[in-house]
Design a protein around this motif. Structure first.
Motif, PDB file in Angstrom:
ATOM      1  N   ALA A   1      -3.432  12.404  -0.125  1.00  0.00           N
ATOM      2  CA  ALA A   1      -3.634  12.674  -1.616  1.00  0.00           C
ATOM      3  C   ALA A   1      -4.021  11.467  -2.594  1.00  0.00           C
ATOM      4  CB  ALA A   1      -2.743  13.425  -2.426  1.00  0.00           C
ATOM      5  N   PHE A   2      -3.467  10.360  -1.830  1.00  0.00           N
ATOM      6  CA  PHE A   2      -3.587   9.103  -2.534  1.00  0.00           C
ATOM      7  C   PHE A   2      -3.523   7.786  -1.517  1.00  0.00           C
ATOM      8  CE2 PHE A   2      -1.705   5.287  -4.231  1.00  0.00           C
ATOM      9  CZ  PHE A   2      -2.479   4.941  -5.409  1.00  0.00           C
ATOM     10  N   THR A   3      -4.389   6.845  -1.573  1.00  0.00           N
ATOM     11  CA  THR A   3      -4.108   5.765  -0.967  1.00  0.00           C
ATOM     12  C   THR A   3      -4.351   4.581  -1.971  1.00  0.00           C
ATOM     13  OG1 THR A   3      -5.400   6.486   0.936  1.00  0.00           O
ATOM     14  CG2 THR A   3      -4.858   4.160   1.241  1.00  0.00           C
ATOM     15  N   GLY A   4      -3.748   3.633  -2.101  1.00  0.00           N
ATOM     16  CA  GLY A   4      -3.689   2.234  -3.053  1.00  0.00           C
ATOM     17  C   GLY A   4      -2.293   1.473  -3.349  1.00  0.00           C
ATOM     18  N   SER A   5      -2.738   0.640  -4.239  1.00  0.00           N
ATOM     19  CA  SER A   5      -1.435  -0.172  -4.542  1.00  0.00           C
ATOM     20  C   SER A   5      -0.398   0.519  -5.419  1.00  0.00           C
ATOM     21  CB  SER A   5      -1.839  -1.372  -5.110  1.00  0.00           C
ATOM     22  OG  SER A   5      -2.536  -0.952  -6.373  1.00  0.00           O
ATOM     23  N   PRO A   6       0.752   0.045  -5.541  1.00  0.00           N
ATOM     24  CA  PRO A   6       1.847   0.744  -6.288  1.00  0.00           C
ATOM     25  C   PRO A   6       1.165   0.972  -7.976  1.00  0.00           C
ATOM     26  CG  PRO A   6       2.839  -0.604  -5.037  1.00  0.00           C
ATOM     27  CD  PRO A   6       1.452  -0.815  -4.659  1.00  0.00           C
ATOM     28  N   SER A   7       0.407  -0.131  -8.222  1.00  0.00           N
ATOM     29  CA  SER A   7      -0.072  -0.170  -9.657  1.00  0.00           C
ATOM     30  C   SER A   7      -1.147   0.853  -9.957  1.00  0.00           C
ATOM     31  CB  SER A   7      -0.538  -1.262 -10.166  1.00  0.00           C
ATOM     32  OG  SER A   7      -1.573  -1.898  -9.286  1.00  0.00           O
ATOM     33  N   ALA A   8      -1.800   1.197  -8.761  1.00  0.00           N
ATOM     34  CA  ALA A   8      -3.025   2.278  -8.780  1.00  0.00           C
ATOM     35  C   ALA A   8      -2.336   3.689  -8.767  1.00  0.00           C
ATOM     36  CB  ALA A   8      -3.889   1.952  -7.633  1.00  0.00           C
ATOM     37  N   LEU A   9      -1.054   3.666  -8.217  1.00  0.00           N
ATOM     38  CA  LEU A   9      -0.517   5.020  -8.247  1.00  0.00           C
ATOM     39  C   LEU A   9      -0.121   5.444  -9.524  1.00  0.00           C
ATOM     40  CD1 LEU A   9       0.158   7.498  -6.738  1.00  0.00           C
ATOM     41  CD2 LEU A   9       2.426   6.230  -5.774  1.00  0.00           C
ATOM     42  N   ALA A  10       0.655   4.287 -10.126  1.00  0.00           N
ATOM     43  CA  ALA A  10       1.059   4.308 -11.758  1.00  0.00           C
ATOM     44  C   ALA A  10      -0.216   4.822 -12.332  1.00  0.00           C
ATOM     45  CB  ALA A  10       1.810   3.150 -11.874  1.00  0.00           C
ATOM     46  N   ALA A  11      -1.303   4.163 -12.035  1.00  0.00           N
ATOM     47  CA  ALA A  11      -2.473   4.387 -12.905  1.00  0.00           C
ATOM     48  C   ALA A  11      -3.087   5.776 -13.090  1.00  0.00           C
ATOM     49  CB  ALA A  11      -3.637   3.298 -12.682  1.00  0.00           C
ATOM     50  N   VAL A  12      -2.427   6.666 -11.841  1.00  0.00           N
ATOM     51  CA  VAL A  12      -3.012   8.189 -11.742  1.00  0.00           C
ATOM     52  C   VAL A  12      -2.312   8.748 -12.985  1.00  0.00           C
ATOM     53  CG1 VAL A  12      -2.568  10.220 -10.418  1.00  0.00           C
ATOM     54  CG2 VAL A  12      -2.996   7.971  -9.275  1.00  0.00           C
ATOM     55  N   ALA A  13      -1.354   8.283 -13.495  1.00  0.00           N
ATOM     56  CA  ALA A  13      -0.839   9.016 -14.868  1.00  0.00           C
ATOM     57  C   ALA A  13      -1.109   8.417 -16.104  1.00  0.00           C
ATOM     58  CB  ALA A  13       0.769   9.081 -14.548  1.00  0.00           C
ATOM     59  N   ASP A  14      -1.992   7.506 -15.772  1.00  0.00           N
ATOM     60  CA  ASP A  14      -2.491   6.893 -17.404  1.00  0.00           C
ATOM     61  C   ASP A  14      -3.029   7.812 -18.310  1.00  0.00           C
ATOM     62  OD1 ASP A  14      -2.042   4.194 -17.459  1.00  0.00           O
ATOM     63  OD2 ASP A  14      -4.095   3.411 -16.489  1.00  0.00           O
TER      64      ASP A  14
ATOM     65  N   THR B   1       0.845  -1.120   0.097  1.00  0.00           N
ATOM     66  CA  THR B   1       0.044  -0.013   0.120  1.00  0.00           C
ATOM     67  C   THR B   1       0.929   1.310  -0.054  1.00  0.00           C
ATOM     68  OG1 THR B   1      -1.501  -1.223   1.442  1.00  0.00           O
ATOM     69  CG2 THR B   1      -1.825   1.194   1.170  1.00  0.00           C
ATOM     70  N   ILE B   2       0.468   2.072  -0.520  1.00  0.00           N
ATOM     71  CA  ILE B   2       1.081   3.470  -0.752  1.00  0.00           C
ATOM     72  C   ILE B   2       0.190   4.479  -0.102  1.00  0.00           C
ATOM     73  CG2 ILE B   2       2.423   5.235  -2.057  1.00  0.00           C
ATOM     74  CD1 ILE B   2       3.346   3.090  -3.934  1.00  0.00           C
ATOM     75  N   LEU B   3       0.660   5.428   0.628  1.00  0.00           N
ATOM     76  CA  LEU B   3      -0.268   6.504   1.059  1.00  0.00           C
ATOM     77  C   LEU B   3       0.899   7.805   0.346  1.00  0.00           C
ATOM     78  CD1 LEU B   3      -0.758   6.053   4.794  1.00  0.00           C
ATOM     79  CD2 LEU B   3      -2.077   5.198   2.973  1.00  0.00           C
ATOM     80  N   VAL B   4       0.100   8.728  -0.352  1.00  0.00           N
ATOM     81  CA  VAL B   4       0.760   9.939  -0.614  1.00  0.00           C
ATOM     82  C   VAL B   4       0.205  11.058   0.179  1.00  0.00           C
ATOM     83  CG1 VAL B   4       1.172  11.486  -2.500  1.00  0.00           C
ATOM     84  CG2 VAL B   4       1.412   9.058  -2.973  1.00  0.00           C
ATOM     85  N   LEU B   5       1.070  11.968   0.873  1.00  0.00           N
ATOM     86  CA  LEU B   5       0.583  12.855   1.793  1.00  0.00           C
ATOM     87  C   LEU B   5       1.023  14.217   0.872  1.00  0.00           C
ATOM     88  CD1 LEU B   5       1.577  12.232   5.309  1.00  0.00           C
ATOM     89  CD2 LEU B   5      -0.840  12.204   4.373  1.00  0.00           C
ATOM     90  N   THR B   6       0.289  15.187   0.674  1.00  0.00           N
ATOM     91  CA  THR B   6       0.485  16.601   0.373  1.00  0.00           C
ATOM     92  C   THR B   6       0.237  17.483   1.128  1.00  0.00           C
ATOM     93  OG1 THR B   6       0.242  15.531  -2.117  1.00  0.00           O
ATOM     94  CG2 THR B   6       0.473  17.921  -1.876  1.00  0.00           C
ATOM     95  N   ASP B   7       0.854  18.486   1.574  1.00  0.00           N
ATOM     96  CA  ASP B   7       0.390  19.338   2.719  1.00  0.00           C
ATOM     97  C   ASP B   7      -0.312  18.914   3.761  1.00  0.00           C
ATOM     98  OD1 ASP B   7       1.850  21.490   1.332  1.00  0.00           O
ATOM     99  OD2 ASP B   7       0.042  21.945   0.024  1.00  0.00           O
ATOM    100  N   GLY B   8      -0.066  17.810   4.161  1.00  0.00           N
ATOM    101  CA  GLY B   8      -0.764  17.375   5.420  1.00  0.00           C
ATOM    102  C   GLY B   8      -1.966  16.528   5.035  1.00  0.00           C
ATOM    103  N   GLN B   9      -2.487  16.650   3.732  1.00  0.00           N
ATOM    104  CA  GLN B   9      -3.552  15.894   3.197  1.00  0.00           C
ATOM    105  C   GLN B   9      -3.400  14.532   2.670  1.00  0.00           C
ATOM    106  OE1 GLN B   9      -6.791  17.627   3.135  1.00  0.00           O
ATOM    107  NE2 GLN B   9      -6.258  19.889   3.715  1.00  0.00           N
TER     108      GLN B   9
END
Lengths: 283, 237
Positions: free
Chosen positions: A215-228, A205-213
């Motif tokens: 921004a994303f929770t999901g698998s590595p492939s789901a994070l890559a898919a953000v840039a699909d 699982t990856i959590l991405v934090l941006t300015d304390g919020q």
């Protein structure tokens, strides 16, 4: 032993007028969890809250149903916890064994024999048994980091919280650290903050934090898919994109809204991560 | 060749681990062996001897105590040197406690907080160690002074009260600020007492000793009720 379950709802922590993390809702159970984010995004504050050493201003959290606001629950959570801060602050003048033995006492190993066995088990796990009698100051940076990890592994915790464990380590030491942590993935919920996307790639699982919020929770492939469909190559420097960089072949890899006819490329988790950041942070 | 069933194999492995651990364990230091001989458990010995912050606190207390003792040995004005000793002596454990707990004092404080060990237990243990060491050294130092019998006792209760006050303040503010506040309150009290009476040693009279006891009891009550502050980073950073 089963991996700990961590739940948070509306978790918020402020320092004066600065909000470090805001309204975080998480459900984590088992495996490796990477917390990605730029400097100052609230990673350390989140980890300190999860490690129960900072109390949130708002919201709640539970570890295996235990509430850290209650003294007895907090103690029980800490029995299940292994924590390694960014700077472990291990005494350089102390011997490796003594330093670890000290933390074993703090972790509740009252019986000397049981404590000794636990200390050597942790030293075995990080490959430092032969250095037990050496001074901590005599160890390399990577070894000291492994010693920091060893204190976190004492007593086989079901929740492991590691703040930038591989910062400033060479690739060999990074790999070694990653192997030690990954070996625990079936019995532990390991929450690891990092700013290296390659490290996050090996996590469930990856959590991405941006300015304390969040921004994303999901698998590595789901994070890559953000840039699909938002990652492409072009020969000339781009004019208006979210991020771009020149590749060894001279072409520019670009992120954002592709122009007509752009050569789209398979996205990586770094692409997804960068697209989640504010434009100013990546331009 | 002997073969073992699973339970026996586990027992064998566990015994073997214990033996190798015993063999690989480095010898205890002299301080640890001494502390062990006075009947302290191995865990307590490790907590006392293994804390770098505590070692610094010991040395600071030792150095200050020796300086205080030497300054009190001025025989030209025994009453003035006695007063100087009384003023400074209670500050020695205060300095020690401020050097023994919190992020500034202990680089591994963050890890320490995340362990199940109660912060209150740890801070009380470290304070007790500092207090005992300071009291012993100051007691010996007082023998150098002009009035050993009086000096040996009159500063003890104010020191206890002040240390307890320091701990109570530590539940509300960071340790070094707590110690500074306690020290200012102590010196301020002395100035007020000195201005309002002609007796230089009025602040160490039997009434003052009673007030010191009450201060210690009150402060320790605050420490106990607000003990959770020692378990969080906010109050100790």
């Amino acid at each position: 032993m089963t991996a700990a379950q961590v739940l948070t709802g509306g978790l918020t922590k402020s320092f004066g007028k600065t909000t470090a993390i805001s309204n975080l809702n998480l459900m984590l159970e088992g495996g490796l969890v990477a917390v990605l984010g730029p400097n100052g995004s609230g990673k350390t504050t989140l980890l300190r809250c999860l490690a129960t050493i900072l109390s949130p201003n708002d919201g709640w959290m539970r570890v295996d149903g235990l509430d850290p606001d209650h003294e007895s629950d907090r103690t029980e959570i800490r029995r299940r916890l292994g924590y390694m801060p960014q700077e472990p602050g291990l005494s350089r003048s102390g011997r490796v064994f003594d330093v670890l033995d000290y933390f074993a006492v703090l972790k509740g190993f009252d019986q000397e024999r049981q404590r000794r066995t636990a200390v050597f088990a942790a030293l075995d796990e990080v490959g430092l048994r032969k250095r037990a009698s050496d001074k901590v100051g005599e160890l390399s940076g990577g070894m000291r980091r492994r010693l920091g990890l060893a204190q976190a592994l004492l007593g086989s915790p079901s929740l492991l919280i590691l703040d930038e464990p591989s910062a400033n380590l060479d690739p060999d030491e990074r790999l070694r650290l990653r192997q030690i942590i990954a070996a625990r993935r079936l019995t532990t919920t390991a929450i690891i903050s990092t700013h290296l996307t390659e490290e996050a790639n090996g996590c469930e699982t990856i959590l991405v934090l941006t300015d304390g919020q969040l921004a994303f929770t999901g698998s590595p492939s789901a994070l890559a898919a953000v840039a699909d469909g938002r990652s492409w190559l072009q020969p000339a420097p781009p004019l208006e994109v979210r991020a771009s960089w020149q590749q060894p072949d001279g072409r520019y890899r670009c992120l954002g809204s592709p122009p007509p006819g752009a050569i789209l490329v398979p996205p990586t988790i770094e692409d997804g991560y960068l697209l989640l950041q504010e434009p100013a942070a990546v331009s | 060749m002997t073969t073992y069933d699973q339970p026996n194999q586990d027992r064998l492995r566990s015994n073997w681990q214990a033996i190798t651990a015993e063999l690989d364990t480095p010898a205890a230091s002299v301080v640890e062996r001494l502390l062990g001989r006075v009947g302290l458990s191995s865990g307590t010995v490790r907590l006392m001897a293994g804390t770098p912050a505590l070692r610094r606190a010991w040395f600071a207390a030792l150095a200050t105590a020796i300086a205080v003792g030497l300054s009190a040995s001025d025989s030209n004005d025994p009453r003035a040197s006695l007063f100087a000793f009384f003023v400074v002596a209670p500050l020695v454990p205060l300095l020690g406690v401020s050097l023994a707990y919190g992020v500034r004092a202990d680089p591994a404080h963050e890890i320490t907080l995340a362990t199940p060990m109660s912060g209150l237990r740890l801070v009380l243990l470290r304070s007790a160690v500092v207090l005992v060491v300071s009291a012993t050294i100051l007691g010996l130092a007082s023998l150098l002074g002009p009035s050993p019998a009086l000096m040996a006792g009159a500063w003890l209760l104010p020191a206890l009260g002040l240390t307890a006050l320091n701990l109570a303040l530590m539940t509300m503010m960071v340790p070094h600020r707590a110690s500074l506040t306690a020290a200012i309150l102590w010196l301020g009290t002395l100035v007020i007492v000195n201005v309002s009476t002609t007796d230089k040693l009025a602040a160490f009279s039997p009434t003052a000793q009673l007030i010191a006891i009450l201060l210690a009891v009150g402060s320790l009550t605050v420490v106990f009720t607000r003990r959770q502050a020692f378990d969080r980073l906010e109050a100790t950073a």
